[in-house]
Design a protein around this motif. Structure first.
Motif, PDB file in Angstrom:
ATOM      1  N   SER A 187      -8.260  -3.917 -10.601  1.00 29.49           N
ATOM      2  CA  SER A 187      -9.083  -3.505  -9.523  1.00 29.49           C
ATOM      3  C   SER A 187      -9.028  -2.220  -9.426  1.00 29.49           C
ATOM      4  O   SER A 187      -9.883  -1.481  -9.214  1.00 29.49           O
ATOM      5  CB  SER A 187      -8.400  -4.378  -8.395  1.00 29.49           C
ATOM      6  OG  SER A 187      -8.785  -5.608  -8.745  1.00 29.49           O
ATOM      7  N   GLN A 188      -7.703  -1.563  -9.639  1.00 27.22           N
ATOM      8  CA  GLN A 188      -7.504  -0.093  -9.537  1.00 27.22           C
ATOM      9  C   GLN A 188      -8.354   0.629 -10.552  1.00 27.22           C
ATOM     10  O   GLN A 188      -9.226   1.575 -10.213  1.00 27.22           O
ATOM     11  CB  GLN A 188      -6.199   0.351  -9.541  1.00 27.22           C
ATOM     12  CG  GLN A 188      -5.471   0.032  -8.160  1.00 27.22           C
ATOM     13  CD  GLN A 188      -6.192   0.911  -6.990  1.00 27.22           C
ATOM     14  OE1 GLN A 188      -6.492   0.069  -5.904  1.00 27.22           O
ATOM     15  NE2 GLN A 188      -5.870   1.939  -6.948  1.00 27.22           N
ATOM     16  N   ALA A 189      -8.658   0.207 -11.791  1.00 24.58           N
ATOM     17  CA  ALA A 189      -9.266   0.559 -12.814  1.00 24.58           C
ATOM     18  C   ALA A 189     -10.912   0.581 -12.740  1.00 24.58           C
ATOM     19  O   ALA A 189     -11.513   1.750 -12.625  1.00 24.58           O
ATOM     20  CB  ALA A 189      -8.940  -0.198 -14.059  1.00 24.58           C
ATOM     21  N   LEU A 190     -11.110  -0.668 -12.088  1.00 20.92           N
ATOM     22  CA  LEU A 190     -12.519  -0.721 -11.441  1.00 20.92           C
ATOM     23  C   LEU A 190     -13.019   0.286 -10.458  1.00 20.92           C
ATOM     24  O   LEU A 190     -14.210   0.862 -10.482  1.00 20.92           O
ATOM     25  CB  LEU A 190     -12.753  -2.201 -11.393  1.00 20.92           C
ATOM     26  CG  LEU A 190     -12.538  -3.208 -12.339  1.00 20.92           C
ATOM     27  CD1 LEU A 190     -12.995  -4.467 -11.715  1.00 20.92           C
ATOM     28  CD2 LEU A 190     -13.702  -2.995 -13.543  1.00 20.92           C
ATOM     29  N   PHE A 191     -12.377   0.561  -9.570  1.00 14.87           N
ATOM     30  CA  PHE A 191     -12.368   1.364  -8.487  1.00 14.87           C
ATOM     31  C   PHE A 191     -12.319   2.726  -9.126  1.00 14.87           C
ATOM     32  O   PHE A 191     -13.256   3.807  -8.518  1.00 14.87           O
ATOM     33  CB  PHE A 191     -11.380   1.289  -7.291  1.00 14.87           C
ATOM     34  CG  PHE A 191     -11.222   0.079  -6.469  1.00 14.87           C
ATOM     35  CD1 PHE A 191     -12.586  -0.436  -6.321  1.00 14.87           C
ATOM     36  CD2 PHE A 191     -10.110  -0.487  -6.086  1.00 14.87           C
ATOM     37  CE1 PHE A 191     -12.549  -1.532  -5.467  1.00 14.87           C
ATOM     38  CE2 PHE A 191     -10.230  -1.700  -5.147  1.00 14.87           C
ATOM     39  CZ  PHE A 191     -11.321  -2.103  -5.020  1.00 14.87           C
ATOM     40  N   GLY A 192     -11.531   3.142  -9.731  1.00 14.94           N
ATOM     41  CA  GLY A 192     -11.571   4.577 -10.586  1.00 14.94           C
ATOM     42  C   GLY A 192     -12.793   5.061 -11.218  1.00 14.94           C
ATOM     43  O   GLY A 192     -13.343   5.924 -11.163  1.00 14.94           O
ATOM     44  N   MET A 193     -13.260   3.993 -12.132  1.00 16.10           N
ATOM     45  CA  MET A 193     -14.538   4.096 -12.866  1.00 16.10           C
ATOM     46  C   MET A 193     -15.715   4.109 -11.906  1.00 16.10           C
ATOM     47  O   MET A 193     -16.739   4.965 -12.473  1.00 16.10           O
ATOM     48  CB  MET A 193     -14.699   3.124 -13.943  1.00 16.10           C
ATOM     49  CG  MET A 193     -13.710   3.040 -15.136  1.00 16.10           C
ATOM     50  SD  MET A 193     -13.760   2.085 -16.391  1.00 16.10           S
ATOM     51  CE  MET A 193     -13.322   0.403 -15.685  1.00 16.10           C
ATOM     52  N   ALA A 194     -15.731   3.408 -10.896  1.00 12.06           N
ATOM     53  CA  ALA A 194     -16.675   3.488  -9.933  1.00 12.06           C
ATOM     54  C   ALA A 194     -16.783   4.732  -9.240  1.00 12.06           C
ATOM     55  O   ALA A 194     -17.936   5.414  -9.070  1.00 12.06           O
ATOM     56  CB  ALA A 194     -16.686   2.434  -8.974  1.00 12.06           C
ATOM     57  N   THR A 195     -15.546   5.268  -8.910  1.00 12.85           N
ATOM     58  CA  THR A 195     -15.481   6.737  -8.330  1.00 12.85           C
ATOM     59  C   THR A 195     -16.134   7.760  -9.414  1.00 12.85           C
ATOM     60  O   THR A 195     -16.735   8.768  -8.857  1.00 12.85           O
ATOM     61  CB  THR A 195     -14.166   6.752  -7.986  1.00 12.85           C
ATOM     62  OG1 THR A 195     -13.644   5.963  -7.028  1.00 12.85           O
ATOM     63  CG2 THR A 195     -14.071   8.232  -7.508  1.00 12.85           C
ATOM     64  N   GLY A 196     -15.814   7.687 -10.539  1.00 13.03           N
ATOM     65  CA  GLY A 196     -16.319   8.393 -11.443  1.00 13.03           C
ATOM     66  C   GLY A 196     -17.944   8.617 -11.754  1.00 13.03           C
ATOM     67  O   GLY A 196     -18.329   9.741 -11.810  1.00 13.03           O
ATOM     68  N   GLY A 197     -18.389   7.715 -11.535  1.00 13.94           N
ATOM     69  CA  GLY A 197     -19.815   7.601 -11.563  1.00 13.94           C
ATOM     70  C   GLY A 197     -20.353   7.945 -12.839  1.00 13.94           C
ATOM     71  O   GLY A 197     -20.052   7.825 -13.979  1.00 13.94           O
ATOM     72  N   LEU A 198     -21.364   8.454 -13.058  1.00 13.82           N
ATOM     73  CA  LEU A 198     -22.090   9.319 -14.220  1.00 13.82           C
ATOM     74  C   LEU A 198     -21.484  10.299 -14.800  1.00 13.82           C
ATOM     75  O   LEU A 198     -21.292  10.403 -16.027  1.00 13.82           O
ATOM     76  CB  LEU A 198     -23.585   9.450 -13.896  1.00 13.82           C
ATOM     77  CG  LEU A 198     -24.530   9.862 -15.076  1.00 13.82           C
ATOM     78  CD1 LEU A 198     -24.755   8.493 -15.864  1.00 13.82           C
ATOM     79  CD2 LEU A 198     -25.921  10.169 -14.471  1.00 13.82           C
ATOM     80  N   LEU A 199     -21.088  11.507 -13.914  1.00 14.12           N
ATOM     81  CA  LEU A 199     -20.820  12.561 -14.426  1.00 14.12           C
ATOM     82  C   LEU A 199     -19.166  12.738 -14.329  1.00 14.12           C
ATOM     83  O   LEU A 199     -18.713  13.647 -14.946  1.00 14.12           O
ATOM     84  CB  LEU A 199     -21.172  13.880 -13.772  1.00 14.12           C
ATOM     85  CG  LEU A 199     -22.870  13.960 -13.788  1.00 14.12           C
ATOM     86  CD1 LEU A 199     -23.417  14.972 -13.093  1.00 14.12           C
ATOM     87  CD2 LEU A 199     -23.152  14.155 -15.398  1.00 14.12           C
ATOM     88  N   GLY A 200     -18.426  11.871 -13.519  1.00 12.31           N
ATOM     89  CA  GLY A 200     -17.011  11.885 -13.373  1.00 12.31           C
ATOM     90  C   GLY A 200     -16.558  12.949 -12.398  1.00 12.31           C
ATOM     91  O   GLY A 200     -17.309  13.827 -11.939  1.00 12.31           O
ATOM     92  N   THR A 201     -15.318  12.813 -12.131  1.00 10.23           N
ATOM     93  CA  THR A 201     -14.974  13.619 -10.761  1.00 10.23           C
ATOM     94  C   THR A 201     -14.430  15.075 -11.612  1.00 10.23           C
ATOM     95  O   THR A 201     -14.143  16.090 -10.769  1.00 10.23           O
ATOM     96  CB  THR A 201     -13.589  13.009 -10.274  1.00 10.23           C
ATOM     97  OG1 THR A 201     -12.454  12.783 -11.336  1.00 10.23           O
ATOM     98  CG2 THR A 201     -13.995  11.768  -9.534  1.00 10.23           C
ATOM     99  N   GLY A 202     -14.268  15.250 -13.110  1.00 11.47           N
ATOM    100  CA  GLY A 202     -13.718  16.266 -13.526  1.00 11.47           C
ATOM    101  C   GLY A 202     -12.228  15.955 -13.721  1.00 11.47           C
ATOM    102  O   GLY A 202     -11.497  15.632 -12.814  1.00 11.47           O
ATOM    103  N   ILE A 203     -11.871  16.704 -14.970  1.00  9.89           N
ATOM    104  CA  ILE A 203     -10.323  16.540 -15.183  1.00  9.89           C
ATOM    105  C   ILE A 203      -9.463  17.278 -14.003  1.00  9.89           C
ATOM    106  O   ILE A 203      -9.613  18.291 -13.845  1.00  9.89           O
ATOM    107  CB  ILE A 203     -10.031  17.442 -16.511  1.00  9.89           C
ATOM    108  CG1 ILE A 203     -10.852  16.326 -17.592  1.00  9.89           C
ATOM    109  CG2 ILE A 203      -8.482  17.245 -16.906  1.00  9.89           C
ATOM    110  CD1 ILE A 203     -10.497  16.959 -19.109  1.00  9.89           C
TER     111      ILE A 203
END
Length: 443
Positions: A280-296
């Motif tokens: 669940s946390q992995a899916l939340f994280g990838m959804a947060t990243g979206g198309l371009l990501g949050t940045g490293i």
């Protein structure tokens, strides 16, 4: 240029002098690997090693980035990136050693049965050891000795693939000609499959006993692909999928943790606070990243348990976004396809089967990992090649790439087959007069 851009992006993560020094050492190791290829396999495909360097370097950066978010109990920073760098150095030494020792990619075929027995032995060692020396997170697939740990199954995978390739080459005619007709397909005779079925079944049984079902799926899928490549028979796929269905049903009924993973796959949010928390946390994280990501450095991938190992794909999806994840998958696709190209280019059957099996194992493992993290298939617990934290997987995959580079070099340097001699006209052919008297003496 792509690898350089990845290094520049990684250096901008803000991890400080530690990250810069790590990248400097990694650059030196990369140069050593390049020089090894230039020395012992100069004609090999020039794309294979850069793909590996890019994946390994990006994995190092992400592990170092997670080190800063997960301090140890005494407040000190975790040193997993430093450990991974050491394993990378050892992996490159093994990489160069394989290129130096294996000067002809067909030589391992001479030790096919020896490799098969050695692979089975490597799988059996953790099963025979007490739990305190072999068990991690409920799975008995490790050797644990005084702070040192290694997973022998990773090396057994390479040995078993060598055995399967050599066995299929030696018995190819039996697999392609002999058999029984049923429903328009030719099925092999059981007695022709004895050694192959024995080794494969024993490997899977040991892995099931050790609760290493993800690795069982990896070995089974790769062996099935190699058999199909060798025979080009659809009947083998029917047999393989039928065996997989039976085995999966037995595993679901016999192992409680398999049932838990299937339930989590069906609905991870129903058990969010227990077994479904990780996915669940992995899916939340990838959804947060979206198309371009949050940045490293700007995301929160540390909220996912085992973010450095089993779930490093979710870290990539969150901080690099869908575009970054697609780019990483594309690099794996290039590596896999170029491995198949090297296998197809070689002129001997063993090289084709071994190269095809090694290349397929990389692509198949990535599919199983990404499918599990994205909830396409049930989670298996495999690591992402070259990127996840862990020495055993990294060493074994460097050996695989070294063998692919050797196969590629031999395919590009093998002398072309001799051109057929043009037919000679009868009028121009040399003739010799033989007397009847000479023929009589010869009789």
């Amino acid at each position: 240029m792509t690898a350089l851009a990845a290094l520049i992006l990684s250096a901008s993560a803000g991890s400080g002098a530690t990250t810069i020094s790590t990248l400097g050492i990694f650059a030196g190791l990369t140069l050593a690997a390049h020089l090894a290829v230039r020395r012992w396999a100069p004609s090999a495909d020039p794309v294979l090693l850069p793909c590996v360097v890019l994946l390994n370097g990006l994995g190092l950066v992400l592990i170092d980035r997670l080190d800063h978010e997960n301090p140890l109990e005494n407040g000190a920073q975790s040193s997993d990136a430093a450990h991974q760098l050491i394993w990378t150095g050892i992996g490159i030494v093994l990489f160069a050693g394989v290129l130096l020792v294996v000067r002809d990619h067909t030589r391992p075929a001479e030790y096919g049965y020896t490799c098969g027995l050695a692979g089975l032995g490597a799988l059996l060692i953790p099963a025979l050891l007490p739990a305190q020396y072999s068990e991690v997170n409920g799975g008995k697939s490790w050797i644990l000795l005084h702070g040192f740990s290694i997973q022998p199954g990773e090396f057994a995978k390479v040995l078993l693939l060598i055995f399967v390739a050599s066995f299929l080459v030696a018995n190819r005619e039996l697999f392609t000609t002999a058999g029984h007709q049923f429903l328009g397909m030719t099925f092999p005779r059981l007695r022709d499959l004895g050694p192959l079925l024995l080794v494969t079944a024993m490997s899977l049984l040991v892995l099931m006993y050790e609760k290493n079902l993800g690795f069982s799926l990896l070995v089974f899928g790769t062996v099935l692909a190699m058999i199909y490549i060798a025979t080009d028979r659809v009947s083998w796929l029917v047999i393989g999928f039928s065996m997989f269905a039976v085995g999966a049903t037995i595993a679901y009924m016999a192992f409680p943790h398999v049932r838990v993973r299937v339930e989590v796959w069906q609905d991870p949010f129903a058990t969010y606070y227990t077994s479904g928390y990780q996915i669940s946390q992995a899916l939340f994280g990838m959804a947060t990243g979206g198309l371009l990501g949050t940045g490293i450095g700007a995301g929160r991938p540390q909220e996912v348990p085992f973010a450095k190992t089993d779930f490093i794909i979710s870290t990539i999806g969150e901080e690099l976004g869908l575009i970054g994840l697609a780019a990483v998958i594309s690099v794996f696709a290039i590596l896999t396809v170029r491995g198949f190209v090297a296998a197809l280019a070689t002129r001997d059957a063993f090289g084709k089967l071994l190269g095809g099996g090694l290349a397929f194992s990389i692509g198949w493992q990535l599919f199983v990992v990404v499918g599990g993290v994205t909830k396409l298939i049930p989670l298996t617990g495999l690591t992402t090649p070259f990127m996840s934290y862990g020495g055993s997987s990294l060493l074994a995959n460097y050996i695989i790439v070294a063998l692919l580079i050797r196969i590629s070099h031999d395919a590009r340097t093998a002398p072309p087959p001799p051109a057929p001699r043009p037919p000679v006209a009868i009028a121009e052919a040399q003739t010799q007069h033989v007397s009847r008297r000479w023929l009589g003496k010869a009789q």
